[in-house]
Enzyme design. Sequence first.
Site, PDB file in Angstrom:
ATOM      1  N   GLY A  75       0.817  -1.206   0.000  1.00  0.00           N
ATOM      2  CA  GLY A  75       0.000   0.000   0.000  1.00  0.00           C
ATOM      3  C   GLY A  75       0.853   1.260   0.000  1.00  0.00           C
ATOM      4  N   ASN A 154      -7.666   3.981   9.458  1.00  0.00           N
ATOM      5  CA  ASN A 154      -7.246   2.741  10.096  1.00  0.00           C
ATOM      6  C   ASN A 154      -7.435   2.741  11.611  1.00  0.00           C
ATOM      7  OD1 ASN A 154      -5.187   4.686   9.264  1.00  0.00           O
ATOM      8  ND2 ASN A 154      -3.795   3.537  10.571  1.00  0.00           N
ATOM      9  N   GLN A 182      -7.885   0.509   3.913  1.00  0.00           N
ATOM     10  CA  GLN A 182      -8.785  -0.019   4.946  1.00  0.00           C
ATOM     11  C   GLN A 182     -10.208  -0.233   4.437  1.00  0.00           C
ATOM     12  OE1 GLN A 182      -8.126  -1.210   7.867  1.00  0.00           O
ATOM     13  NE2 GLN A 182      -5.997  -0.574   8.020  1.00  0.00           N
ATOM     14  N   HIS A 204      -2.319  -7.397   2.517  1.00  0.00           N
ATOM     15  CA  HIS A 204      -2.355  -7.974   3.869  1.00  0.00           C
ATOM     16  C   HIS A 204      -3.459  -7.409   4.747  1.00  0.00           C
ATOM     17  CE1 HIS A 204      -0.218  -4.939   6.505  1.00  0.00           C
ATOM     18  NE2 HIS A 204       0.174  -4.486   5.334  1.00  0.00           N
ATOM     19  N   THR A 240      10.166  -8.073 -11.743  1.00  0.00           N
ATOM     20  CA  THR A 240       9.486  -9.343 -12.001  1.00  0.00           C
ATOM     21  C   THR A 240       8.335  -9.523 -11.016  1.00  0.00           C
ATOM     22  OG1 THR A 240      11.520 -10.288 -12.842  1.00  0.00           O
ATOM     23  CG2 THR A 240       9.816 -11.850 -12.157  1.00  0.00           C
ATOM     24  N   CYS A 329       1.789   1.398  13.635  1.00  0.00           N
ATOM     25  CA  CYS A 329       2.946   2.204  13.260  1.00  0.00           C
ATOM     26  C   CYS A 329       3.294   3.224  14.343  1.00  0.00           C
ATOM     27  CB  CYS A 329       2.685   2.941  11.959  1.00  0.00           C
ATOM     28  SG  CYS A 329       2.099   1.862  10.680  1.00  0.00           S
TER      29      CYS A 329
HETATM   30  C1  LIG Z   1      -1.731  -0.515   6.252  1.00  0.00           C
HETATM   31  C2  LIG Z   1      -2.040   0.775   5.597  1.00  0.00           C
HETATM   32  C3  LIG Z   1      -1.188   1.316   4.621  1.00  0.00           C
HETATM   33  C4  LIG Z   1       0.131   0.703   4.258  1.00  0.00           C
HETATM   34  O1  LIG Z   1       0.016  -0.518   3.557  1.00  0.00           O
HETATM   35  P1  LIG Z   1       1.323  -1.445   3.470  1.00  0.00           P
HETATM   36  O2  LIG Z   1       0.942  -2.522   2.508  1.00  0.00           O
HETATM   37  O3  LIG Z   1       1.547  -1.972   4.848  1.00  0.00           O
HETATM   38  O4  LIG Z   1       2.426  -0.587   2.974  1.00  0.00           O
HETATM   39  C5  LIG Z   1      -1.555   2.507   4.027  1.00  0.00           C
HETATM   40  N1  LIG Z   1      -2.699   3.130   4.357  1.00  0.00           N
HETATM   41  C6  LIG Z   1      -3.541   2.640   5.275  1.00  0.00           C
HETATM   42  C7  LIG Z   1      -4.809   3.369   5.579  1.00  0.00           C
HETATM   43  C8  LIG Z   1      -3.246   1.454   5.943  1.00  0.00           C
HETATM   44  O5  LIG Z   1      -4.073   0.977   6.868  1.00  0.00           O
END
Ligand SMILES: *Cc1c(COP(=O)(O)O)cnc(C)c1O
Length: 390
Positions: A75, A154, A182, A204, A240, A329
């Site tokens: 993300g 989030n 989210q 994820h 790749t 985080c």
């Molecule tokens: C988890 C998250 C991200 C980051 O995604 P990653 O795949 O862990 O880099 C970005 N924005 C929001 C709102 C998130 O919850």
Amino acid sequence: MESSTDIIYVDNNATTRLAPEVVEAMTPFLTTWYGNPSSPHPFGNEAAKAIVHAREAIATLLGAEPEEIIFTSCGSESDSTAIRSALETQRGRRRVLTTAVEHAAVLNLCKYLQHNGLHVDYLPVDSQGRINLEQAKALINDDTAIVSCMWANNEIGNIYPVEALGQLAHAHGALFHVDAVQAVGKIPINLKDSSIDFLSLSGHKLHAPKGIGVLYRRRFTPFQPYLIGGHQESGQRAGTENVASIAGLGRAAELAMAHMDEEQSRVRAMRDRLEAGLVASCPDPLVNGDRQSRLPNTLNICFRYIEGESILLRLYETAHICASSGSACTSGSLEPSHVLRALGLDYRSLHGSVRFSLSRYNTDAEIDTILQVTPGIIRSLRELSPFGRL
Ligand SMILES: *Cc1c(COP(=O)(O)O)cnc(C)c1O
């Protein structure tokens, strides 16, 4: 730790477990079909076919076209790519508008851009975490390159009025990016005829693996790739392809479609029962966020005078409950989360927040357990607190 089977996992906004069907979809590409999708032989072609299939599944989930889907590594990469691209393709424009409650993936990039001389405005939020569209309108002008706003937060789960914000951006010729990490899989999304130029998602957060993401780029939206190199992803993102994870994300998208109603009904009912139960049984509870417009799986609740971190520790010790205080985080540092600070919470509440984020893998029995143990934990921590007995 003994095993993960006795864990009550209610930290799904931090990351999610892999759906068993996703593991099944990935396994052939980690074992038998390890070919490079760019190779001309039939062996590589098996991998290429899996990517085509996954791209279609994700496009269907988003109401987009397969050509509008770019696979990335996460993300964060999608967020960075969208915002940097907008600044490069519209070099005359030097302003960015975002919100004060974005994920670090957007906020820290914006701070970096400011450091390099760009002008960034951060839309404030009210005590329920809502933005004001009039205020947004006043901050967008012909110098704005891009407006970036999360679809759902989030930490507190707020859902933002992205369609209306996108129209304000377009009225001044600015591009519009949505961090939907989210939102995807939790609320219905349809990008057809929307005002969204770029949208980010991450595997994820929807029961696919870590390390795979998607950037949706609306057809004809000007674009400058971030990773330059090979011709993968039609020249839009070199490297790749992570074939197994892409296949897994495609399967996760199909599952998200199939489970969307459950998210809105059973998951929401569990969250509402947890919220009502905690509010009724704990002293001085304060539910954070916008209860009119919130993700169905998220509950962020403050308990005054005590530390969220202590609550988490006790929840784990007592019943192996995994929740979060603030976001993954920001915890780890003792700084209160930037989102809770943006709500203007008073200092007594700021440190005592716990986030429960559910998924379709949670059960009513787990909610019962959380409701049984939490009130006692809160009361005993308040006994220990120098202010709690006031
Ligand atoms: C988890 C998250 C991200 C980051 O995604 P990653 O795949 O862990 O880099 C970005 N924005 C929001 C709102 C998130 O919850």
